[in-house]
Motif scaffolding. Structure first.
Motif, short mmCIF file in Angstrom:
data_model
loop_
_atom_site.label_atom_id
_atom_site.label_comp_id
_atom_site.label_asym_id
_atom_site.label_seq_id
_atom_site.Cartn_x
_atom_site.Cartn_y
_atom_site.Cartn_z
N VAL A 10 0.83 -1.20 0.00
CA VAL A 10 0.00 0.00 0.00
C VAL A 10 0.87 1.25 0.00
O VAL A 10 2.00 1.25 0.48
CB VAL A 10 -0.96 0.05 1.22
N TRP A 11 0.31 2.32 -0.57
CA TRP A 11 0.91 3.64 -0.56
C TRP A 11 -0.02 4.55 0.24
O TRP A 11 -1.23 4.44 0.11
CB TRP A 11 1.01 4.21 -1.97
N THR A 12 0.53 5.43 1.03
CA THR A 12 -0.30 6.40 1.73
C THR A 12 0.30 7.79 1.55
O THR A 12 1.50 7.95 1.43
CB THR A 12 -0.43 6.10 3.24
N MET A 13 -0.56 8.77 1.51
CA MET A 13 -0.16 10.17 1.43
C MET A 13 -0.67 10.80 2.71
O MET A 13 -1.84 11.17 2.82
CB MET A 13 -0.80 10.83 0.21
N GLY A 14 0.18 10.90 3.71
CA GLY A 14 -0.26 11.35 5.02
C GLY A 14 -0.22 12.84 5.23
O GLY A 14 -0.90 13.37 6.09
N LYS A 15 0.59 13.57 4.42
CA LYS A 15 0.74 15.00 4.68
C LYS A 15 1.00 15.71 3.36
O LYS A 15 1.87 15.32 2.59
CB LYS A 15 1.92 15.21 5.63
N ILE A 16 0.21 16.76 3.12
CA ILE A 16 0.41 17.62 1.96
C ILE A 16 0.26 19.06 2.43
O ILE A 16 -0.75 19.42 3.02
CB ILE A 16 -0.62 17.35 0.84
N GLU A 17 1.29 19.87 2.18
CA GLU A 17 1.23 21.29 2.51
C GLU A 17 1.59 22.07 1.25
O GLU A 17 2.62 21.81 0.64
CB GLU A 17 2.21 21.64 3.63
N VAL A 18 0.73 23.03 0.87
CA VAL A 18 0.99 23.86 -0.30
C VAL A 18 1.00 25.32 0.13
O VAL A 18 0.35 25.71 1.10
CB VAL A 18 -0.04 23.63 -1.43
N SER A 19 1.77 26.12 -0.63
CA SER A 19 1.78 27.55 -0.34
C SER A 19 1.85 28.32 -1.65
O SER A 19 2.46 27.86 -2.60
CB SER A 19 2.95 27.91 0.58
N PRO A 20 1.22 29.46 -1.73
CA PRO A 20 0.31 29.94 -0.69
C PRO A 20 -0.93 29.07 -0.63
O PRO A 20 -1.31 28.47 -1.62
CB PRO A 20 -0.01 31.36 -1.13
N GLY A 21 -1.55 29.01 0.49
CA GLY A 21 -2.66 28.10 0.70
C GLY A 21 -4.02 28.69 0.42
O GLY A 21 -4.93 28.54 1.21
N ALA A 22 -4.17 29.36 -0.71
CA ALA A 22 -5.46 29.95 -1.06
C ALA A 22 -6.14 29.10 -2.13
O ALA A 22 -5.49 28.52 -2.99
CB ALA A 22 -5.27 31.37 -1.57
N ALA A 23 -7.46 29.06 -2.09
CA ALA A 23 -8.23 28.21 -3.00
C ALA A 23 -8.10 28.63 -4.46
O ALA A 23 -8.19 27.80 -5.35
CB ALA A 23 -9.70 28.21 -2.59
N SER A 24 -7.90 29.89 -4.72
CA SER A 24 -7.91 30.36 -6.12
C SER A 24 -6.51 30.64 -6.67
O SER A 24 -6.37 31.25 -7.73
CB SER A 24 -8.76 31.62 -6.22
N ILE A 25 -5.47 30.21 -5.98
CA ILE A 25 -4.10 30.48 -6.41
C ILE A 25 -3.37 29.16 -6.67
O ILE A 25 -3.45 28.23 -5.88
CB ILE A 25 -3.34 31.30 -5.34
#
Length: 129
Positions: A10-25
Motif C-alpha cells: 500500500v501507498w499512503t499520502m499522510g501529509k500535503i502542505e501547499v503555499s500559498p494556501g489559497a483556493a484560487s491560487i
C-alpha cells in the motif's frame, strides 16, 4: 500501466502542505509525505526504487520546475511485520463460527504491529470490523 498497489502493498499520502494556501491560487511550493508498506522486504525495496524512478521523472521535465527530495529515513530499519499465525487462525475461525465473512488483509502500518514488534516477541493480531 504499472500496478503500484496490491493486497500486499500500500501507498499512503499522510501529509500535503501547499503555499500559498489559497483556493484560487496555483501553489508555488508543495511539501508532501508518501509512505509505502509491503508484506516483504523485497517488495519494500521494489517500491523504494519506483519512488526513486518517479522522482527522477519529475526532475527531467523542463515544463515543470520541481525540486524533489527523497528521504528514506529509517526505511531500511523498518521490517515487514506479520501477525501471529495462531492468533490469526483463532480470529478467522471465530468469524466463520459467528457467520461473519472474513478476509486476511495486509496492513504493515508502523503504528500497529510495528510498535508491538519493537517491544519484543509479543504475539499480536488485528481485527477490523
Amino acid at each position: 500501466g504499472q500496478k503500484y498497489g496490491s493486497t500486499e502493498a500500500v501507498w499512503t499520502m499522510g501529509k500535503i502542505e501547499v503555499s500559498p494556501g489559497a483556493a484560487s491560487i496555483i501553489p508555488s511550493h508543495a511539501d508532501l509525505t508518501v509512505q509505502w508498506r509491503a508484506a516483504t522486504e523485497e517488495r519494500m525495496d521494489e517500491m523504494y526504487l519506483e519512488v526513486k524512478r518517479l522522482v527522477e521523472a519529475f526532475r527531467g521535465d523542463p515544463e515543470v520546475p520541481v525540486d524533489v527530495e527523497l528521504d528514506a529515513g529509517d526505511r531500511l530499519a523498518v521490517e515487514a511485520v506479520h501477525m501471529d499465525s495462531h492468533l490469526v487462525d483463532i480470529v478467522r475461525e471465530s468469524a466463520v463460527h459467528s457467520g461473519a465473512s472474513c478476509e486476511d488483509l495486509f496492513s504493515g502500518a508502523i503504528h500497529d504491529a510495528g510498535i508491538i514488534k519493537k517491544m519484543g516477541q509479543i504475539p499480536s493480531v488485528m481485527l477490523f470490523v
